[in-house]
Write a protein that holds these residues in place. Sequence first.
Motif, short mmCIF file in Angstrom:
data_model
loop_
_atom_site.label_atom_id
_atom_site.label_comp_id
_atom_site.label_asym_id
_atom_site.label_seq_id
_atom_site.Cartn_x
_atom_site.Cartn_y
_atom_site.Cartn_z
N TYR A 197 3.35 64.21 33.23
CA TYR A 197 4.20 62.87 32.63
C TYR A 197 4.18 63.07 31.45
N GLY A 198 4.41 64.16 30.74
CA GLY A 198 4.77 64.62 29.43
C GLY A 198 3.94 64.37 28.12
N ALA A 199 2.65 63.99 28.53
CA ALA A 199 1.92 63.65 27.27
C ALA A 199 1.20 64.76 26.46
N PRO A 200 1.18 64.62 25.22
CA PRO A 200 0.62 65.83 24.49
C PRO A 200 -0.89 65.94 24.54
N GLU A 201 -1.42 66.79 23.95
CA GLU A 201 -2.98 66.64 23.92
C GLU A 201 -3.65 65.65 23.27
N GLU A 202 -3.25 65.09 22.23
CA GLU A 202 -3.59 63.77 21.46
C GLU A 202 -2.57 62.54 21.85
N TYR A 203 -2.95 61.73 22.60
CA TYR A 203 -2.26 60.56 22.86
C TYR A 203 -3.34 59.22 22.89
N ALA A 227 0.38 60.67 20.24
CA ALA A 227 1.48 60.00 20.82
C ALA A 227 1.00 58.76 21.42
N LEU A 228 2.11 57.83 21.63
CA LEU A 228 1.72 56.53 22.59
C LEU A 228 2.41 56.80 23.73
N VAL A 229 1.58 56.68 24.82
CA VAL A 229 2.04 56.89 26.34
C VAL A 229 2.13 55.67 26.74
N ARG A 260 10.69 58.17 17.51
CA ARG A 260 11.12 57.71 19.15
C ARG A 260 10.33 58.76 20.03
N ARG A 261 10.41 60.07 19.43
CA ARG A 261 9.89 61.24 20.44
C ARG A 261 8.43 60.93 20.42
N ARG A 262 7.58 60.24 19.59
CA ARG A 262 6.14 60.00 19.60
C ARG A 262 5.92 59.14 20.64
N VAL A 263 6.83 58.43 21.42
CA VAL A 263 6.43 57.36 22.36
C VAL A 263 7.00 57.80 23.70
#
Length: 337
Positions: free
Chosen positions: A188-194, A227-229, A253-256
């Motif tokens: 789902y394209g989530a980073p390690e911290e979200y 990030a915000l998922v 925007r890339r952080r959402v």
Amino acid sequence: MAGLRIAVDASRTTVARRTGTENYALQLIRALIALPGDRQFTLYFRDAPAEGLFPDAPNVTRRIVPMRRLWTHLRLAAALWRDRPDVTFVPAHSLPFVFPGPAVVTVHDLGYRFFPAAHPALERLYLDLTTRFSARRAALILADSAATRDDLASIYGVNPARVKVVYPGVEGLTRADDAAIFRARKKYGAPEEYLLFVGTLQPRKNITRLVEAFALYLDTTGDRQTALVLAGKTGWLLDPERDIFGALPPDKRRRVIVTGYVADGDIAALYSGARGLVFPSLYEGFGFPVLEAMSCGAPVLCSNTSSLPELAGDAALLVDPNDVRALAAGMTALVGD
């Protein structure tokens, strides 16, 4: 003497992508037919159920009565008149307008009355008409929360003695292992911290304020990792470009990340890998994501409105969902504590 003959509307259990209401119906019906005792269940479907959706049992009969529109009020009603059960159970708001015998119905929430603009006009009219009728016709109403019970009393004049508050549970969700978390993040394209939101992306879920609060959180903390998922399908009246990314400065925007619908097999891993769940919904009859996140060990930030304080108690951070600064401060506490 034959046991109690119970008719059950199982039509919501066969949808391809189940959300909270459909999962409620599926798990509750499974639990009912597994209870000991002399009861005969007839499950009525609009579409043929998948193999193994419900276990084969001598006390269960399946009836498939296909029809695309007005299924409840025409096909289900006709089947009930033919079979004449002792009681009918519908695990959602809509009983047929004409059918024989007593009934039990679940009313999950009255969100369409509090946020009418969040529903198309015809859908809102149908929800109001059928819920009002069902609340009067049913011998017993099941409500997911005391908040919904109180809404039924204040809006439709329902005697609270006819309403039984039965809190839903969470079936089979536990903290996922590291390998499952890694696979879900990659998928789902989530980073390690979200931080994670789960639910249909619609105005009632307060999505625009959520992303505005996240941008404020990033500014005030200098966090360069989190990030915000946003995990869920896009609902009516919400345009991601306008209501999500349009509410963010270009550099944020890339952080959402908007995932779209998340498969049942992946949701526990997304909860388990998150720094926490952020769920600032404006109105909930129950709020399944709060309980699901807690079951997976994720801390929770949620609204202090409707049923959510009743559900979360002192096990979550509760904030005013209309206060962007309070939401941002809650995120800071969630990540930092």
